[in-house]
Design a protein around this motif. Structure first.
Motif, short mmCIF file in Angstrom:
data_model
loop_
_atom_site.label_atom_id
_atom_site.label_comp_id
_atom_site.label_asym_id
_atom_site.label_seq_id
_atom_site.Cartn_x
_atom_site.Cartn_y
_atom_site.Cartn_z
N GLU A 194 -1.20 2.35 9.36
CA GLU A 194 -0.09 2.15 8.42
C GLU A 194 0.85 3.35 8.43
O GLU A 194 2.08 3.20 8.42
CB GLU A 194 -0.64 1.91 7.01
N MET B 162 0.84 -1.19 0.00
CA MET B 162 0.00 0.00 0.00
C MET B 162 0.87 1.25 0.00
O MET B 162 1.82 1.36 0.79
CB MET B 162 -0.91 0.02 1.24
N ASN B 163 0.58 2.19 -0.89
CA ASN B 163 1.31 3.45 -0.96
C ASN B 163 0.56 4.48 -0.13
O ASN B 163 -0.51 4.94 -0.50
CB ASN B 163 1.44 3.90 -2.41
N VAL C 6 -5.70 2.81 7.57
CA VAL C 6 -4.69 3.61 6.87
C VAL C 6 -3.88 4.43 7.87
O VAL C 6 -2.66 4.57 7.73
CB VAL C 6 -5.37 4.54 5.84
#
Length: 360
Positions: free
Chosen positions: A93, A1-2, A90
């Motif tokens: 992360e 995941m970017n 997110v």
């Protein structure tokens, strides 16, 4: 995941060469302070729509840089997920990326339940977390309900997968809380400090920040003036000078790994609200920078106090003038305390917190 796919970069704001904004970076740098603004208030029954953070940034960027040695990064605005669970995922992360680079993430905005993500992300990198929360309410909702600001604390304290060493709840107000919640926190030997005990001076509450790994601030604990400062405004709370002093104390914490500032009212029209939030962030940054500049080797004076024929040991950090309770040769095994605790002991009055430490 970017992670960059989920973040709107911070806007360019014109500043002078002595102001903080002139030096701010736009990427995660090792050993830095990383700001991230979050719009998701669904955990407080609000919306996940994008907020306008430009007013706060303008106020923050124009404050003095003061030749800070610690790099400050503003990564931008986190885009809310389709669900609040997506936002939490997110966010964790992003936090993990910061921890890998030994950077201190500062999450600004969103509802108070986002503290759960700060704790969870840090728990992935270390165990036995010391968590301090500034919040006027003690929310202990049903753990089975969907994650929200009402039950995130219950989920942290009751989870078998999350490792809590210490929990400190500061600035609670008696008239806003059921007695059962207060008693429950006390029964499990967690520290709880009333708002009245934190007013005017920071000395009594400072020990609860000194070794904290994670600190979160619910803006509901700050008094509103002119218009609502938080999404759940209160007429009583920490005042403007007090909260800035406490933000610096948070930054001065020796183990600080992550900070959250939640429930701010970004819809406020009064510039003073945005100015106060900006200065809270600035004092936090200043505290972190000061802590980074302190010498790592410390020296301690030892004091012995006789209470009812029992000898008790206090230690004072000669550089920072901070006090500890305990006789262990390793200072990390002693309890952070205040000079007030030492003075009380000289009058043969050991506080309950010190007694609890002896009984562990």
């Amino acid at each position: 995941m970017n992670i960059e796919d989920f973040i709107i970069p911070a806007p360019e704001i014109k500043t002078e060469n002595w102001q903080l904004g002139h030096f701010i970076k736009r990427e995660i740098i090792e050993n830095s302070i990383v700001l991230l603004f979050v719009s998701d208030f669904r955990g407080a029954k609000g919306s996940g729509e994008s907020q306008d953070f430009r007013r706060v940034r303008k106020q923050l960027y124009k404050l003095s840089h003061l030749q800070l040695e610690t790099t400050v990064c503003d990564l931008g605005d986190l885009i809310s997920g389709k669900t609040i669970e997506d936002t939490h995922y997110v966010l964790q992360e992003f936090l993990s990326l910061c921890h890998y680079k030994n950077a201190v993430p500062v999450i600004i905005g969103g509802s108070n339940d986002l503290a759960f993500s700060l704790f969870s992300a840090l728990n992935f990198h270390q165990k036995n977390i010391s968590y301090t929360q500034i919040n006027s309410k003690i929310e202990l909702g049903n753990v089975a309900d969907t994650l929200s600001e009402k039950n995130f604390l219950t989920k942290i304290l009751s989870s078998k997968n999350l490792s809590v060493e210490n929990y400190h709840h500061l600035a609670y107000q008696k008239h806003l809380n059921p007695l059962e919640s207060v008693d429950l926190i006390k029964d499990v030997d967690f520290d709880i400090i009333r708002l009245a005990e934190m007013m005017n001076v920071t000395e009594k509450a400072e020990p609860f920040f000194r070794k904290a790994d994670l600190v979160t601030v619910n803006c509901d604990a700050i008094e509103s003036f002119a218009e609502s400062f938080s999404i759940h405004p209160q007429v009583n709370g920490l005042n403007r000078r007090e909260i800035c002093a406490y933000m610096q104390e948070i930054g001065l914490g020796e183990n600080l790994r992550s900070v959250g500032i939640f429930n701010f009212n970004f819809d406020a029209e009064n510039v003073l609200n945005h100015q106060l939030l900006a200065q809270m962030i600035w004092y936090l940054i200043l505290g972190i920078d000061l802590q980074n500049s302190h010498p790592k080797e410390r020296f301690y004076e030892t004091f012995h106090v006789l209470v009812k024929d029992e000898n008790y040991t206090f230690k004072r950090d000669t550089f920072k003038n901070l006090w500890y309770f305990g006789s262990d040769d390793k200072i990390e095994n002693c309890l952070p305390c205040s000079h007030l605790d030492y003075e009380a002991a000289k009058k043969e009055n050991l506080t309950q917190r010190l007694l609890n430490f002896l009984n562990k």
